[in-house]
Design an enzyme around this catalytic site. Structure first.
Site, PDB file in Angstrom:
ATOM      1  N   ASP A   1     -14.117   1.841 -20.551  1.00 31.31           N
ATOM      2  CA  ASP A   1     -15.158   2.843 -20.390  1.00 31.31           C
ATOM      3  C   ASP A   1     -15.566   3.275 -21.802  1.00 31.31           C
ATOM      4  O   ASP A   1     -14.763   3.246 -22.725  1.00 31.31           O
ATOM      5  CB  ASP A   1     -14.578   4.008 -19.590  1.00 31.31           C
ATOM      6  CG  ASP A   1     -15.661   4.928 -19.084  1.00 31.31           C
ATOM      7  OD1 ASP A   1     -16.843   4.681 -19.381  1.00 31.31           O
ATOM      8  OD2 ASP A   1     -15.323   5.895 -18.390  1.00 31.31           O
TER       9      ASP A   1
ATOM     10  N   ASP B   1     -13.972   1.903  -9.695  1.00 31.64           N
ATOM     11  CA  ASP B   1     -12.746   2.377 -10.332  1.00 31.64           C
ATOM     12  C   ASP B   1     -12.552   3.820  -9.929  1.00 31.64           C
ATOM     13  O   ASP B   1     -13.513   4.508  -9.563  1.00 31.64           O
ATOM     14  CB  ASP B   1     -12.834   2.311 -11.863  1.00 31.64           C
ATOM     15  CG  ASP B   1     -13.611   3.487 -12.428  1.00 31.64           C
ATOM     16  OD1 ASP B   1     -14.853   3.471 -12.336  1.00 31.64           O
ATOM     17  OD2 ASP B   1     -12.987   4.446 -12.923  1.00 31.64           O
TER      18      ASP B   1
ATOM     19  N   CYS C   1       1.558  -2.846   4.993  1.00 32.28           N
ATOM     20  CA  CYS C   1       1.146  -2.970   3.590  1.00 32.28           C
ATOM     21  C   CYS C   1       2.042  -3.947   2.831  1.00 32.28           C
ATOM     22  O   CYS C   1       3.266  -3.891   2.945  1.00 32.28           O
ATOM     23  CB  CYS C   1       1.183  -1.591   2.938  1.00 32.28           C
ATOM     24  SG  CYS C   1       0.782  -1.614   1.180  1.00 32.28           S
TER      25      CYS C   1
ATOM     26  N   CYS D   1       2.480  -4.068  -0.402  1.00 31.02           N
ATOM     27  CA  CYS D   1       2.790  -3.607  -1.769  1.00 31.02           C
ATOM     28  C   CYS D   1       4.297  -3.619  -2.001  1.00 31.02           C
ATOM     29  O   CYS D   1       5.081  -3.657  -1.060  1.00 31.02           O
ATOM     30  CB  CYS D   1       2.218  -2.211  -2.010  1.00 31.02           C
ATOM     31  SG  CYS D   1       3.262  -0.860  -1.415  1.00 31.02           S
TER      32      CYS D   1
ATOM     33  N   CYS E   1       6.150  -0.825   0.083  1.00 27.30           N
ATOM     34  CA  CYS E   1       6.270  -1.003   1.536  1.00 27.30           C
ATOM     35  C   CYS E   1       7.015  -2.288   1.875  1.00 27.30           C
ATOM     36  O   CYS E   1       7.889  -2.292   2.740  1.00 27.30           O
ATOM     37  CB  CYS E   1       4.888  -1.001   2.177  1.00 27.30           C
ATOM     38  SG  CYS E   1       4.011   0.569   1.953  1.00 27.30           S
TER      39      CYS E   1
ATOM     40  N   HIS F   1       1.728   1.860  -4.223  1.00 24.24           N
ATOM     41  CA  HIS F   1       1.198   1.719  -2.868  1.00 24.24           C
ATOM     42  C   HIS F   1      -0.287   2.086  -2.825  1.00 24.24           C
ATOM     43  O   HIS F   1      -1.099   1.368  -2.224  1.00 24.24           O
ATOM     44  CB  HIS F   1       1.970   2.597  -1.887  1.00 24.24           C
ATOM     45  CG  HIS F   1       1.265   2.726  -0.578  1.00 24.24           C
ATOM     46  ND1 HIS F   1       1.270   1.719   0.359  1.00 24.24           N
ATOM     47  CD2 HIS F   1       0.455   3.700  -0.080  1.00 24.24           C
ATOM     48  CE1 HIS F   1       0.515   2.076   1.391  1.00 24.24           C
ATOM     49  NE2 HIS F   1       0.010   3.271   1.151  1.00 24.24           N
TER      50      HIS F   1
END
Lengths: 373, 373
Positions: free
Chosen positions: A92, A265, A303, A305, A308, A335
């Site tokens: 950015d 984002d 999930c 991830c 999880c 997560h």
């Protein structure tokens, strides 16, 4: 380099699947981009980040200029080497932060003078300087230095900000000389439709490898943001990636994708994680809540991830958050980032499968997207 | 189960290499054990922990009893399931914490009554209760509930503490009924050699699967601790693992291994990590220091930990620590734990190679162990 191929369109909306090519690999869109403000996604190692499905990762010019300074990052071989992330990166420009965080001393057509809140030092930021810093940081994508007006702002103030944003974009383009880095322009215009359209046309005229829609999520009603996206995207070049800055909630991403936005984002997944909140099934769960104390179910059984799929339960996360253990913040942030990446990946799959408009647009908590999401 | 095989001896010292068998796999000794007080090694995921070379991981009965409570851990399938660690685990009995942290109300032969500092609740802790809690927590090794006298303490106070520790050990043995969990006794005796020897003989008589030397690192001079280890270990059964509690500095571990100690634990590597300090080459480096600002060398190029082998540089760690980024604490803790595990692994290799006494005993910063360490 920096080509953008569109591989699928939704028949009923402006949604599309694409692939943006960068020196550090492809970015498959639509896609959420995790934010690593200070060259680290807060609490998450790059190994862990790779497991969330992240491709492009953001970092912040304003913050890195103040600490550690771009010379140190450049001496490490740029942001990729400094933080150990081999995938695509985007910085950015710092425009948003200069206007929202800095102790502003002076703003004129030349640039912005502000006081560094860390050490009181006076910093002179111009489009040229912001571009030089970003070239030193060496992300795959640099953002133009823009003036982001607050909300609400008068029409005259927004006209001024647009004029500066476009003039500064020309100076950023002039100052930018790094072949292996793309420069994206930023559309401003506040909540004034004619100024948004004018800005979209002005920025599109620069024919840059990508365009962002900025100045959203600054306090305006969410319907205003949807309207801005609806107004602006038809005016942007089709074969360039479109990035809606600072947006990362499911409904807003779905509406934006339906209007042809490709990239997003947001700091929300890590910020919520640090406050003990998990994104599950479109809801926000405060894991400190006593109802999770005896709940030995994995956080979100659907999930993939690390949290999880590693079997970490709601009871364990409740314990970690109540004990103020750092690992709780890390596991929830992992997560939450995965959650948003999964959602954008599911939209991508739905576009390819021809069911995006049915399943995701508009996205509601009971949207019938459960075969992909 | 809980057998201990000795595979190599040092010809010149009492050092030995062994393998302690637990239901969750072997523990190769000599070995450092990372501390996960509240069912998490602070700031480190179990995936990351596995990469440090950790085998047995500690957790704490006192802390887990207060939060979240052993019923919740038991309902998750015990500590292994609760925190997601499949390797061997050991729970400290909480004796040390009851005496050092609790707001003590009363101590007598029956047990200890103290006030929970979290919620003011009165807790009644007896050898039976501490054993029941540890059976519910379900680690591979439970520790007897002991009375750890402070330093300094009068001979009469230490005599009292020893008498209680031995009587309580008998009650722990009586209360313990979990076949897949070993109970270790703890030798006390303060800095009184005759009391240490008496305690060693008393605890050895119980013929348990392992014995710990406790009541060290409570403020006594380090030479006292070395003397205690020298006095006590010859009186312990040879074919049982010996665990020196709370010790985790290189020199102290080397001296202890030379005297026949097998296992160590210490919160130092994570505590130092959280304060921005790295263990490198026997030194403690404060990564916040300006001398690391421009140092683009990996933290410790010889180290295989995720931090160093991942290429994270001193400059990056300096940046993370100065920015108070959580990742800095995680990366330093990972390195520090790996550092101590590497050191114990190097001692093990040296014992097998017949060069332990030359290279490690006594360990000094310039000890000639660089071919293994």
């Amino acid at each position: 380099m920096f080509g953008f191929e569109i591989s699928a369109h939704c028949a009923n909306t402006a949604a599309r699947c694409g692939c943006f090519h960068t020196p550090h690999g492809p970015v498959h869109t639509p896609r959420f981009m995790p934010v690593g403000t200070l060259a680290t996604v807060k609490g998450i190692s790059t190994d862990q980040l790779a497991r969330t499905g992240a491709q492009m990762v953001l970092s912040n010019t304003y913050h890195l200029h103040l600490q550690p300074g771009e010379e140190i990052v450049a001496a490490a071989g740029g942001l990729h080497g400094f933080m150990g992330w081999d995938g695509p990166m985007l910085t950015d420009s710092g425009g948003f932060q200069v206007f929202s965080l800095g102790d502003l001393n002076k703003i004129d057509d030349r640039g912005v003078v502000f006081r560094n809140p860390r050490d009181g030092r006076i910093i002179d930021m111009t489009p040229e300087h912001a571009t030089q810093i970003q070239m030193a940081l060496g992300a795959d994508v640099a953002m133009a230095f823009d003036q982001c007006p607050p909300y609400p702002a008068t029409e005259n103030d927004v006209i001024d900000a647009c004029r500066r944003t476009h003039a500064w974009l020309a100076r950023c383009v002039e100052a930018h000389s790094r072949d292996n880095q793309a420069l994206f322009g930023i559309v401003q215009g506040g909540c004034f439709p004619h100024l948004r359209r004018e800005s979209a046309r002005a920025v599109a005229d620069f024919d840059l490898p990508g365009i962002a829609v900025g100045g959203v999520s600054v306090g305006e009603p969410v319907e205003e943001m949807h309207r801005i996206v609806r107004d602006v995207t038809p005016l942007l070049p089709t074969h360039k990636p479109r990035y809606l800055m600072g947006i990362g909630t499911l409904r807003e991403m779905a509406v934006a994708v339906a209007n042809g936005i490709d990239l997003f984002d947001c700091v929300l997944p890590t910020r919520l994680g640090r406050h003990g909140t998990a994104l599950v099934g479109g809801e926000r769960w405060n894991l400190r809540n006593a109802r999770f104390r005896h709940d030995h179910t994995p956080l979100d059984p659907s999930c993939p991830c690390p949290t999880c799929s590693g079997g970490h339960t709601r009871a364990y996360l409740n314990h970690l958050i109540r004990s103020e253990e750092l690992l709780g913040l890390t596991l929830l942030s992992l997560h939450n980032i995965t959650h948003l990446l999964r959602f954008t990946t599911a939209m991508s799959q739905a576009i390819r499968d021809g069911c995006f408009s049915e399943d995701f647009a508009p996205w509601e908590p009971d949207s019938p997207a459960h075969h992909t999401w």
